[in-house]
Design an enzyme around this catalytic site. Structure first.
Site, PDB file in Angstrom:
ATOM      1  CG  MET A 247      -1.969  -1.079   1.244  1.00  0.00           C
ATOM      2  SD  MET A 247      -3.127  -0.929  -0.146  1.00  0.00           S
ATOM      3  CE  MET A 247      -3.863   0.674   0.191  1.00  0.00           C
ATOM      4  NE  ARG A 248       6.965   2.525   2.089  1.00  0.00           N
ATOM      5  CZ  ARG A 248       7.332   1.352   2.539  1.00  0.00           C
ATOM      6  NH1 ARG A 248       7.571   0.372   1.694  1.00  0.00           N
ATOM      7  NH2 ARG A 248       7.463   1.113   3.823  1.00  0.00           N
ATOM      8  CB  ALA A 249       2.291   2.374  -4.747  1.00  0.00           C
TER       9      ALA A 249
END
Length: 676
Positions: free
Chosen positions: A274-276
C-alpha cells in the site's frame, strides 16, 4: 565554503527538478531516486536543493539537531528544556559509497563504556542528516549492510546503535535522495520501494539546450559567486514559492473521487503493498499545493503516478522501468467515470497532453527540447528486436536469428569453495564485518566489532597490577579484541556461452538462454559482478566486460545470435584473459566460471585437445568452475562432463540446475586439485 550551482540555472531536466521540489514542499513524500546516465546534473541538482530548503530551528549545542519546541526525550545530548533555539540552514549530508558502519550510524567508545560505564557516543551521518537531506550518490553500489541500516532508519525515523549491552538511540528523520547510473547495476526492491518518487534523466539531444548548458557551466566555473548572484532573484522567488506551498499544503483537499483514481491506478499496475497509494496521495497533494490550488485534480493524480509508480511495478531486475501512459489514461478515465455522479466531470486527464497546470507548473521556465528521447533496444542484424516464431529460423550465412529466453527459474546455489575476503554479498563464504562470530584477534586500526569475552580474558590477569579498586574493569587498548566474523561475499560470475550452430536448435537455445537468465537473476540477488563471453564461428567475443549491471548482461543475452562452428578453446582462452585482468583490478573478488555448452569443439586442428588444454589452464590457476551441460537427445557423448574434469570443476545438466529438481542438494563448485 564553495558557492553551490543555482537550482534555477539548471537547464531542462524538468522531471528531476519537479521531483526534488515536491519533496521540498512535502518531505512526507519520501524522497526521490534519480536514475540516469553520467553527466546529467543529478548531483548538481541535489546539492543545489539545499539552498532552497527553509531554515530549521535547533537546540543550541545539540549534536542531533533536536527541535527546540519538541525536543527528543531520548536524545543522547539531552534532556533538553524547551527553549527558543537557534536557526541554521538545512543540511545536505552525503553518504559515500565506501563509508563504514561507524561513519553512518556513529561509534561508541567501547573502552570508556567498559571501564567507566558511560555512553561516550560520536554521532554519525544519520545524526547529521536529521531534519535535512541525506544524499547517496551511486546508491546502487552501496554495501548491503549499509543499505539495511539506512532502510531501518528511514522506516523508523530513528537510529539505534547497540554493542555489547550498550545502547544509544537518536532521531533520524531525513529526506532521502539517491542518484544512480543503471548501467552500473540495479537496486534491491526493498530499497527501491523506500524512495517515494523516481525520475529518469538523460542528456538533451537538442543542440540549443546543450550549448546553453555548456555556456552556463563555464560561466559558473569562471566566477561562482558572480554567477550565483545573477540568479539570486530567481532563487529567492523559488524559495518563497516553496514556503507558500508548505503553508498551503495542510489545506489541500483530497476528495474521495481522487482517492478512488489513486487506488484504481495502483491496482491496475499491480504494485505490491500500500505504500504506492500513500505516496501517490501525498505527491498529488504536494502538486496541488505547488500549483497554488487547494484541491487535487485528476491531472495531479496522473503526474503523481508517473513519478511514484515506475520503480514499483518492476517484477525482476530485467524489466525496464516505466509506465504505459495509455493504460494510465484509460484507468484514470474509467475511475472518473465511476464517480461521474459526484461532480468530478472535467477532471479527466487529457490523453494527448503530457502534463497540465498541476504537473510541471512552477518550475522556472526554460527553453526545452526533447530531453529524454525514446530508448529502444538495439536492433540486431535481423532488423527488429522481436523474437521470430517457430517457423524456419535460418538467415543468410548460416546465422540464426536471436530467440527469446524461456521462463527463468530458481537455480541451485553455486558457490566458490574456501573462505574469501571479497566484497559483501550472498554467495560464497568469506571473512566479513558482519555475520556469525568465529573467533577474536587484535584489532588492526579502529576497533569495529568488540569480542567481549576475549577482551575480558585479556584484561583479567592484569587487574591487580593495574591497581583495580572500583567495580569497573581496568582496560587498556592492548586488551581490546576484534571479533572475527564469517558471512558471505559476492563473486565475479563469468559466463562463457556456446552460441555455435550445434546450439542453434530453436527450442534448445531458448532453454539455454532461460538457464543463463536464471543464473543472472541469481547473481543479481547475490550481489555478484557478472561478465559474458560468447563463442561461435571462428572466434570468441567479450559481449559484456565484468560489471554490476546484471540487466545489461540480460539484454546482451536476449539479442545473441547463433550459428557457425564451435571454437570452444577460443571461448575459454578469452575468459582466461578477462579473469587475468580482473584479478589485477579487484584481487579480493574471487571468480566463478560458468561454461554453458554441450562440450563439442570444431574448427582448426584437433579442437577437442586444444579445448582440454585451455580448460586445464583455468584449473592450474585455481579458478572455480561449473559446466552447464546442454547436450540433448538419446545419444550423449559426455563431452561437457570431460570439459568439467579438465577445468577441475563439476558439471550439471539443465534439469539439475533447477533448485526444485530431485538430482541432488546444493552443489559447491569444486576447486582445482579436487581429488579424483
Amino acid at each position: 565554503m564553495s558557492t553551490p550551482y543555482p537550482f534555477t540555472a539548471i537547464v531542462g531536466q524538468d522531471d528531476l527538478r519537479l521531483g526534488l521540489l515536491l519533496n521540498a514542499v512535502s518531505p512526507a513524500v519520501g524522497g526521490v531516486l534519480v536514475r540516469g546516465e553520467k553527466g546529467t546534473a543529478k548531483s548538481t541538482a541535489v546539492r543545489a536543493l539545499a539552498a532552497l530548503m527553509p531554515e530549521v530551528a535547533v537546540v543550541s549545542g545539540c549534536r542531533f539537531s533536536c527541535d527546540p519546541v519538541v525536543p527528543d526525550p531520548a536524545c543522547p545530548d539531552g534532556p533538553h528544556e524547551a527553549a527558543a533555539g537557534v536557526s541554521r540552514p538545512a543540511r545536505t549530508v552525503e553518504l559515500p559509497v565506501g563509508a563504514s558502519e561507524d561513519r553512518l550510524v556513529g561509534a561508541l567508545d567501547i573502552e570508556r563504556a567498559l571501564s567507566e560505564g558511560v555512553k561516550a557516543f560520536e554521532p554519525g551521518l544519520l545524526a547529521d542528516a536529521h531534519r535535512g537531506i541525506l544524499y547517496v550518490d551511486e546508491v546502487n553500489l552501496l554495501h548491503d549492510h549499509l543499505v539495511d541500516l539506512l532502510l531501518d532508519a528511514a522506516a523508523m525515523g530513528a537510529s539505534y546503535v547497540e554493542r555489547e549491552g550498550v545502547s544509544v538511540r537518536h532521531a533520524a528523520r531525513f529526506l532521502l535522495v539517491g542518484t544512480m547510473n543503471p548501467e552500473e547495476g540495479e537496486l534491491r526492491p526493498q530499497l527501491l520501494d523506500r524512495f517515494g518518487l523516481t525520475v529518469e534523466v538523460a542528456a538533451s539531444r537538442d543542440t540549443d539546450q546543450r550549448v546553453e548548458v555548456v555556456r552556463r557551466r563555464l560561466a559558473y566555473d569562471d566566477d561562482p559567486a558572480g554567477f550565483a548572484g545573477r540568479w539570486a532573484q530567481e532563487e529567492e522567488a523559488l524559495r518563497e514559492r516553496i514556503a507558500a506551498a508548505r503553508v498551503l499544503l495542510p489545506r489541500v483537499v483530497l476528495g474521495d473521487a481522487v482517492l478512488r483514481q489513486i487506488a484504481a491506478t495502483c491496482a491496475a499496475f499491480e504494485v505490491d503493498g500500500m505504500r504506492a497509494d500513500i505516496v501517490m496521495a501525498r505527491t498529488a497533494t504536494a502538486l496541488a499545493a505547488w500549483a497554488g490550488r487547494d484541491e487535487v485534480t485528476a491531472e495531479d493524480v496522473r503526474q503523481a503516478a508517473l513519478l511514484a509508480l515506475p520503480h514499483r511495478r518492476r517484477r525482476n531486475p530485467f524489466d525496464a522501468p516505466g509506465l504505459d501512459e495509455d493504460k494510465l489514461d484509460d484507468t484514470l478515465r474509467d475511475a472518473a467515470g465511476d464517480e461521474a455522479g459526484n461532480g468530478d466531470d472535467g477532471d479527466e486527464p487529457d490523453p494527448d497532453g503530457p502534463g497540465g497546470g498541476g504537473g510541471g507548473g512552477g518550475v522556472p521556465p526554460q527553453d526545452s527540447g526533447p530531453d529524454t528521447p525514446e530508448r529502444g533496444g538495439d536492433a540486431g542484424p535481423e532488423q527488429g528486436g522481436d523474437a521470430p516464431g517457430p517457423g524456419r529460423p535460418s538467415t543468410s550465412g548460416g546465422e540464426q536469428q536471436p530467440v527469446r529466453a524461456s521462463e527463468p527459474f530458481r537455480t541451485k546455489m553455486l558457490s566458490v569453495p574456501g573462505l574469501g575476503e571479497g566484497a559483501a554479498g550472498r554467495r560464497s563464504r568469506a571473512r566479513t564485518e558482519h555475520g556469525r562470530t568465529t573467533g577474536a584477534r587484535r584489532p588492526e586500526g579502529t576497533l569495529t566489532k568488540l569480542h567481549l569475552a576475549a577482551t575480558v580474558q585479556a584484561a583479567a590477569p592484569h587487574q591487580r597490577a593495574r591497581g583495580r579498586s572500583g567495580r569497573g574493569l581496568v582496560v587498556r587498548r592492548d586488551d581490546l579484541r576484534q571479533a572475527t566474523r564469517e558471512g558471505r561475499e559476492g563473486n565475479l560470475v563469468l559466463f562463457v556461452v556456446d552460441a555455435s550452430g550445434s546450439m542453434a536448435a530453436r527450442q534448445r537455445m531458448s532453454a539455454v538462454k532461460g538457464a543463463v537468465m536464471s543464473l543472472l537473476l541469481d547473481a543479481y540477488q547475490r550481489r555478484d559482478k557478472v561478465g559474458l563471453v560468447t563463442f561461435r564461428g571462428r572466434e570468441a567475443e567479450v559481449v559484456l566486460p565484468p560489471t554490476s549491471s546484471v540487466d545489461a548482461a540480460a539484454a546482451r543475452l536476449e539479442s545473441l545470435p547463433t550459428g557457425g562452428r564451435t571454437p570452444l578453446a577460443a571461448g575459454l582462452l578469452r575468459a582466461h584473459d578477462v579473469l587475468r585482468v580482473e584479478r589485477l583490478r579487484d584481487p579480493s573478488r574471487r571468480p566463478l566460471l560458468v561454461v554453458v555448452t554441450d562440450g563439442r569443439a570444431t574448427g582448426g586442428p584437433d579442437p577437442v585437445a586444444l579445448a582440454a588444454r585451455a580448460g586445464r589452464l583455468h584449473a592450474a590457476e585455481g579458478t572455480a568452475s561449473v559446466v552447464v551441460d546442454c547436450e540433448s537427445g538419446i545419444v550423449r557423448l559426455g563431452l561437457a562432463a570431460q570439459l568439467a574434469r579438465d577445468l577441475g570443476g563439476t558439471a550439471v545438466t539443465l534439469d539439475e540446475l533447477r533448485a526444485d529438481s530431485i538430482a541432488g542438494l546444493v552443489k559447491d563448485v569444486q576447486a582445482a586439485g579436487r581429488a579424483a
